[in-house]
Design an enzyme around this catalytic site. Structure first.
Site, PDB file in Angstrom:
ATOM      1  N   LYS A   1       0.793  -1.114   0.069  1.00  0.00           N
ATOM      2  CA  LYS A   1       0.062  -0.068  -0.056  1.00  0.00           C
ATOM      3  C   LYS A   1       0.795   1.034  -0.177  1.00  0.00           C
ATOM      4  O   LYS A   1       0.828   2.107  -0.792  1.00  0.00           O
ATOM      5  CB  LYS A   1      -0.942  -0.095   1.343  1.00  0.00           C
TER       6      LYS A   1
ATOM      7  N   ARG B   1      -3.755   3.263   8.658  1.00  0.00           N
ATOM      8  CA  ARG B   1      -3.766   1.928   7.851  1.00  0.00           C
ATOM      9  C   ARG B   1      -2.681   1.209   7.947  1.00  0.00           C
ATOM     10  O   ARG B   1      -1.346   1.581   7.842  1.00  0.00           O
ATOM     11  CB  ARG B   1      -4.231   2.214   6.519  1.00  0.00           C
TER      12      ARG B   1
ATOM     13  N   GLY C   1      -8.030  -7.457   4.713  1.00  0.00           N
ATOM     14  CA  GLY C   1      -8.732  -7.305   5.966  1.00  0.00           C
ATOM     15  C   GLY C   1      -8.175  -7.863   7.245  1.00  0.00           C
ATOM     16  O   GLY C   1      -8.879  -8.257   8.238  1.00  0.00           O
TER      17      GLY C   1
ATOM     18  N   MET D   1      -5.445  -7.228   8.984  1.00  0.00           N
ATOM     19  CA  MET D   1      -4.767  -6.086   9.809  1.00  0.00           C
ATOM     20  C   MET D   1      -5.676  -5.028  10.105  1.00  0.00           C
ATOM     21  O   MET D   1      -6.606  -4.711   9.411  1.00  0.00           O
ATOM     22  CB  MET D   1      -3.186  -5.899   9.539  1.00  0.00           C
TER      23      MET D   1
ATOM     24  N   ARG E   1      -3.395  -1.688  -6.157  1.00  0.00           N
ATOM     25  CA  ARG E   1      -2.435  -2.727  -5.976  1.00  0.00           C
ATOM     26  C   ARG E   1      -2.751  -3.941  -7.162  1.00  0.00           C
ATOM     27  O   ARG E   1      -4.075  -3.757  -7.552  1.00  0.00           O
ATOM     28  CB  ARG E   1      -2.605  -3.465  -4.483  1.00  0.00           C
TER      29      ARG E   1
ATOM     30  N   HIS F   1     -15.453  -8.482   2.191  1.00  0.00           N
ATOM     31  CA  HIS F   1     -14.384  -9.475   2.814  1.00  0.00           C
ATOM     32  C   HIS F   1     -14.421 -10.715   2.422  1.00  0.00           C
ATOM     33  O   HIS F   1     -13.479 -11.589   1.654  1.00  0.00           O
ATOM     34  CB  HIS F   1     -14.350  -9.362   4.246  1.00  0.00           C
TER      35      HIS F   1
ATOM     36  N   SER G   1      17.780 -40.578  -7.998  1.00  0.00           N
ATOM     37  CA  SER G   1      16.459 -40.061  -7.719  1.00  0.00           C
ATOM     38  C   SER G   1      16.642 -39.498  -6.238  1.00  0.00           C
ATOM     39  O   SER G   1      16.544 -40.489  -5.351  1.00  0.00           O
ATOM     40  CB  SER G   1      15.203 -40.596  -8.129  1.00  0.00           C
TER      41      SER G   1
ATOM     42  N   ASN H   1      11.637 -37.099   0.979  1.00  0.00           N
ATOM     43  CA  ASN H   1      10.742 -37.298   2.361  1.00  0.00           C
ATOM     44  C   ASN H   1      11.664 -37.884   3.516  1.00  0.00           C
ATOM     45  O   ASN H   1      11.805 -37.281   4.443  1.00  0.00           O
ATOM     46  CB  ASN H   1       9.547 -38.072   1.929  1.00  0.00           C
TER      47      ASN H   1
ATOM     48  N   CYS I   1      12.116 -37.250  -6.360  1.00  0.00           N
ATOM     49  CA  CYS I   1      10.837 -38.027  -6.769  1.00  0.00           C
ATOM     50  C   CYS I   1      10.012 -37.753  -5.388  1.00  0.00           C
ATOM     51  O   CYS I   1       8.891 -38.266  -5.094  1.00  0.00           O
ATOM     52  CB  CYS I   1      10.963 -39.450  -7.163  1.00  0.00           C
TER      53      CYS I   1
ATOM     54  N   TYR J   1      15.263 -33.513 -13.697  1.00  0.00           N
ATOM     55  CA  TYR J   1      13.446 -33.531 -13.724  1.00  0.00           C
ATOM     56  C   TYR J   1      12.974 -33.178 -12.189  1.00  0.00           C
ATOM     57  O   TYR J   1      13.937 -33.740 -11.290  1.00  0.00           O
ATOM     58  CB  TYR J   1      12.996 -34.716 -14.372  1.00  0.00           C
TER      59      TYR J   1
END
Length: 895
Positions: free
Chosen positions: A34, A104, A113, A115, A346, A464, A783, A787, A851, A871
């Site tokens: 802003k 503001r 909306g 803050m 914005r 909102h 690969s 995880n 992967c 990849y």
């Protein structure tokens, strides 16, 4: 990454006024979106009310200081305020010629909306009389009652409902529906009513305007850490910001008289992307009236009839801003007594459909090029475009019982709930819900995110509910004024052509956010196709990306879906998942486990049975991926995962296997119970299983290569890549590769044709990454299984960490992001880069991919591009998202 702003190292307060500003649009990380755009609009000469922006760095210092403004800041604010007063011709705190200001928020990333804002700061018992004398009592006391209400709520934390009760009582006494119908005497009385609420809580509005300002600044900075703002950032993955800026701007008044008003508009339709001026306004109102949904506003076209000159100027301004910003703009404006003021611009929140259409149209209009268009559409936008739509909109017309504003498109199906808390609880319980509210507020953000769709009785297209729903791609129908909601009874009622319809909590509803229809029951949905603008856009995506996108798929059906979504092969087939598809397959695995562990008669038959199932599946997968690589991970899970835990199911299994294998039930039970492990994630799994039981590896390799030979005879081109999991030592990989190559020779002899294949490994153990130069002597590809690599690098058990401490770690900033959702570049990422470097030092042409689940995360994809992988592989439905992320990574890297 926040850009350095070395030219303003010590500045904390940035002045802006028409034709002059200390900031610019590129400084949003320091000034917030802003503040940066206010500076830019002022700089290019638009009619922006003069003001000042306090930087986001001050917000960080404010919180570090325990909620206090840094030393010397107040003097800097006062110095800048003098120039604002001079530009406006008024003086803040002066009784004779008072200036009032708004305070503001404004973060670098838009958080609609979430803050706080305080308007009319500077009004008090004395200045209100001056304002009344100059501009009329009704206007003056309308401003004062708004300040009292907002200050009580935002700064002092008093219950907002008590103020709502007071104004509602005044409206009922007057017989008024809207606030604007209250008279000056009503508003004077309301001011006293509001002061009574203050007194009830032993509070009062400071009469010193400067104390109002100080407390207002503190409150806006403090709103950065309100629960709703924190939750919004968590939901949207917003991290790394220093806080919000604070914008102090001279007030202009949309509630000045009937020749005044306020509105929000978009240069294009944010729901569809159509190149049509879109927005709403309210006459004789202030800005919060529009966004709060308290009154249903008028369409922007009505402004042309009521204020033709203002409308003409607004159209010229919005066209200028879109050309200048080169994107669809979300604009806030106020008209005070016929004069147009610009309060904000914005890049507008938009749905996925709108994002796609706007990007394509801006290219056609030669405002941007293809690379900018590709970067303009967010991966989450693409996700929205692939969500279901109603299968037959004409087939449910007799079930439509209400209409509202089509605020955010798409199909939503769920059970009715009436509070945000109930929506969140339902989501945790695995239920789909529609959140129904009179109007939403920022406090509802958690429930809005949990719901499939949102339905409100009040509020317009810029309320909102509408703005937040569009940002998330959730279907939303707003302003459905015919609905009567009882929050107490948790019911929705509507008179539908003389027929009373009652919706109770838990009843199924469907929302069409594209038409505004509210529909009884569950309606059938379908997936959209990659055609039209979406097809054009994805062609641009593939034109600019350099990273391949494969898929993780365990069935021919998943492989087909992935290929339809643009997958260029399979990066991971988890062979153990194939066995869970039917009770017969699970039973076959259990026979194999028992036979292997007991070296019992029937072992060969059990292995052959499994081979038959796998060969059938591999044939289907190779056919679906004709001509593309298919990477198949050999059996990985702990064996005990296939077995009943205890009690009668285990007893029954032991009896069954004993009969089939011709051994005693007690022998079976003793051996199977011995498979349990204290830490199965690091136990007897992966390559360890194949080394101890090489016949399991052999039977899987035979199934893979025989399937490839079989489909090859039919003209299908199969490219199997056989991947050995959980390797941490060169000797482990060599032992498994030896089995694979021996079986390959046997299959070639049996089938009468050689089958081309590759042998590689999954890098998911830190030692494997460190030994990559040695593993590459055997492996033709790596690969990265991110995880397990993440679990082992951090020392976290994922299930335990996610349920016990990981969310808190992320919330408190101990970790910048959830490491199982976004790759940990500083730890896991360093291991990946090291393995890439060492692997290529031994085998320069080694094929490198990933992967794990991170293959579908946009931020992680950007890292993998930079790390030099060939990849990424992800789930079938995330393939288009990974393609877009890969293109954006390539474009940004080349910039």
């Amino acid at each position: 990454m926040q850009p350095e702003l070395s030219e303003t190292p010590d500045r904390r307060v940035f002045l802006f006024k028409k034709g002059q500003s200390a900031g610019r649009k590129e400084m949003k990380w320091l000034l917030g979106g802003k503040g940066a755009n206010l500076c830019e609009m002022a700089r290019v000469g638009l009619n922006v009310p003069p003001g000042l922006t306090i930087s986001t760095e001050v917000c960080e210092q404010f919180h570090d200081c325990g909620g206090a403004l840094p030393e010397g800041l107040w003097d800097e604010i006062m110095e800048a305020l003098k120039e604002v007063e001079e530009a406006r011709g008024q003086k803040f705190g002066d009784v004779d010629n008072p200036l009032c200001v708004s305070i503001r928020s404004g973060a670098a990333i838009s958080m609609p909306g979430m803050m706080d804002t305080v308007l009319n700061v500077g009004c008090n018992d004395e200045t209100v009389k001056t304002i009344a004398a100059k501009s009329g009592e009704r206007f003056a006391y309308d401003c004062y009652r708004r300040l009292l209400s907002m200050f009580a709520d935002v700064v002092l934390g008093l219950p907002h409902a008590e103020f709502e009760e007071k104004i509602q009582a005044r409206k009922e006494a007057r017989g008024a529906k809207f606030d604007v119908e209250l008279t000056a005497e009503d508003l004077k009385g309301l001011v006293e009513d509001y002061k009574g609420v203050f007194a009830k809580h032993n509070k009062e509005l400071p009469q010193d305007p400067f104390e109002q300002m100080r407390m207002g600044i503190n409150a806006v900075f403090g709103s950065w850490d309100t629960p709703r703002a924190v939750k919004y950032r968590e939901i949207n993955g917003i991290t790394g910001l220093k806080g919000t800026a604070v914008n102090i701007q001279s007030m202009v008044y949309g509630n000045y008289n009937d020749n005044s008003g306020t509105g929000v508009c978009f240069t294009r339709n944010p729901a569809t992307g159509d190149k049509k001026f879109f927005g709403e306004y309210l006459q004789n109102a202030q800005g919060e009236d529009v966004v709060a949904g308290i009154r249903t506003p008028l369409p922007i076209a009505q402004l042309q009839e009521n204020f033709p000159k203002v409308y003409e100027e607004l159209v010229e301004t919005k066209d200028l801003l879109e050309r200048y910003m080169k994107d669809m703009q979300d604009i806030e404006f106020t008209v005070q007594d016929g004069e147009l003021f610009m309060l904000q611009t914005r890049n507008g929140k938009r749905t996925g459909q709108a994002a796609l259409n706007i990007a394509c149209d801006l290219v056609a209009e030669e405002l941007i090029d293809e690379t900018k268009a590709v970067c303009m559409v967010e991966p989450t936008h693409l996700d929205q475009l692939l969500h279901p739509q109603f299968e037959d909109p004409s087939g449910y017309k007799d079930k439509v019982f209400a209409h509202g504003l089509a605020a955010s498109p798409g199909a939503a199906i769920g059970q009715a709930v009436f509070t945000a808390e109930d929506a969140e609880a339902a989501k945790e319980g695995g239920r789909q819900v529609i959140l129904i509210r009179q109007e939403t507020s920022p406090e509802d953000v958690g429930g809005m995110h949990a719901a499939e769709g949102i339905l409100t009785c009040r509020g317009g297209m810029t309320s909102h509910a509408a703005v937040v729903a569009r940002g998330w791609g959730k279907p939303c129908v707003c302003g459905c004024e015919a609905l009567k909601i009882s929050a107490t009874d948790k019911t929705l009622k509507v008179d539908n052509d003389g027929t009373a319809i009652v919706i109770n909590e838990g009843d199924w509803l469907s929302l069409n956010g594209s038409t505004g229809e509210v529909i009884l029951g569950k309606q059938a949905v379908k997936k959209p196709a990659l055609e039209g603008n979406l097809g054009t856009f994805m062609a641009w995506v593939d034109k600019y990306r350099t990273l391949g996108v494969l898929t993780n798929a365990d069935t021919p059906e998943d492989a087909k879906i992935a290929r339809d979504n643009g997958a260029e092969g399979i990066g991971l087939v988890r062979t153990e998942h194939m066995f869970f598809s039917s009770p017969e397959r699970i039973a076959a695995v259990r026979r194999m486990i028992a036979a292997m562990e007991l070296n019992a008669p029937g072992k060969d038959e059990a292995l052959e049975e499994l081979k038959g199932y796998q060969k059938q599946d591999f044939e289907g997968i190779f056919e679906a991926m004709d001509g593309l690589p298919v990477t198949i991970r050999l059996l990985d899970p702990p064996l005990h995962e296939f077995l009943p835990k205890e009690g009668s199911p285990l007893e029954m299994l032991c009896n069954q296997l004993a009969g089939e294998l011709h051994i005693t039930s007690q022998d079976v039970k003793g051996r199977l119970e011995g498979l349990g492990e204290a830490n199965p994630m690091m136990g007897f799994r992966g390559c360890r299983l194949g080394i101890i039981h090489p016949e399991i590896t052999a039977i899987q390799v035979a199934a893979i290569l025989e399937a490839a030979a079989t489909v090859g005879a039919k003209g299908v081109c199969a490219h199997p890549h056989i991947m050995v999991p959980l390797v941490g030592a060169q000797q482990e990989l060599e032992a498994q590769a030896k089995v694979i190559r021996r079986v390959a020779k046997e299959v070639s002899a049996k089938m009468g044709a050689a089958v081309e294949y590759k042998v590689g490994t999954m890098i998911e153990i830190p030692r494997g990454a460190l030994q990559a130069h040695k593993l590459a002597q055997t492996a033709e590809f790596f690969s990265f299984g991110t995880n397990d690599l993440t679990q082992m690098t951090f020392g976290y058990s994922r299930d335990d960490a996610e349920s016990k401490f990981l969310p808190r770690y992320v919330k408190d900033g101990i970790l910048a992001a959830h490491p199982f959702k976004e790759i940990d570049t500083e730890g896991v990422g360093e291991l990946i880069k090291l393995a890439v470097e060492r692997g290529r030092s031994t085998r320069p042409d080694i094929e490198l991919g990933i992967c794990g689940e991170h293959g579908g995360d946009p931020a992680s994809v950007a890292f993998f591009h930079k790390a030099g992988l060939k990849y990424v592989s992800c789930s079938p439905l995330r393939v288009p998202i990974a393609r877009l992320a890969a293109a954006q990574a390539a474009i940004k890297a080349a910039a």
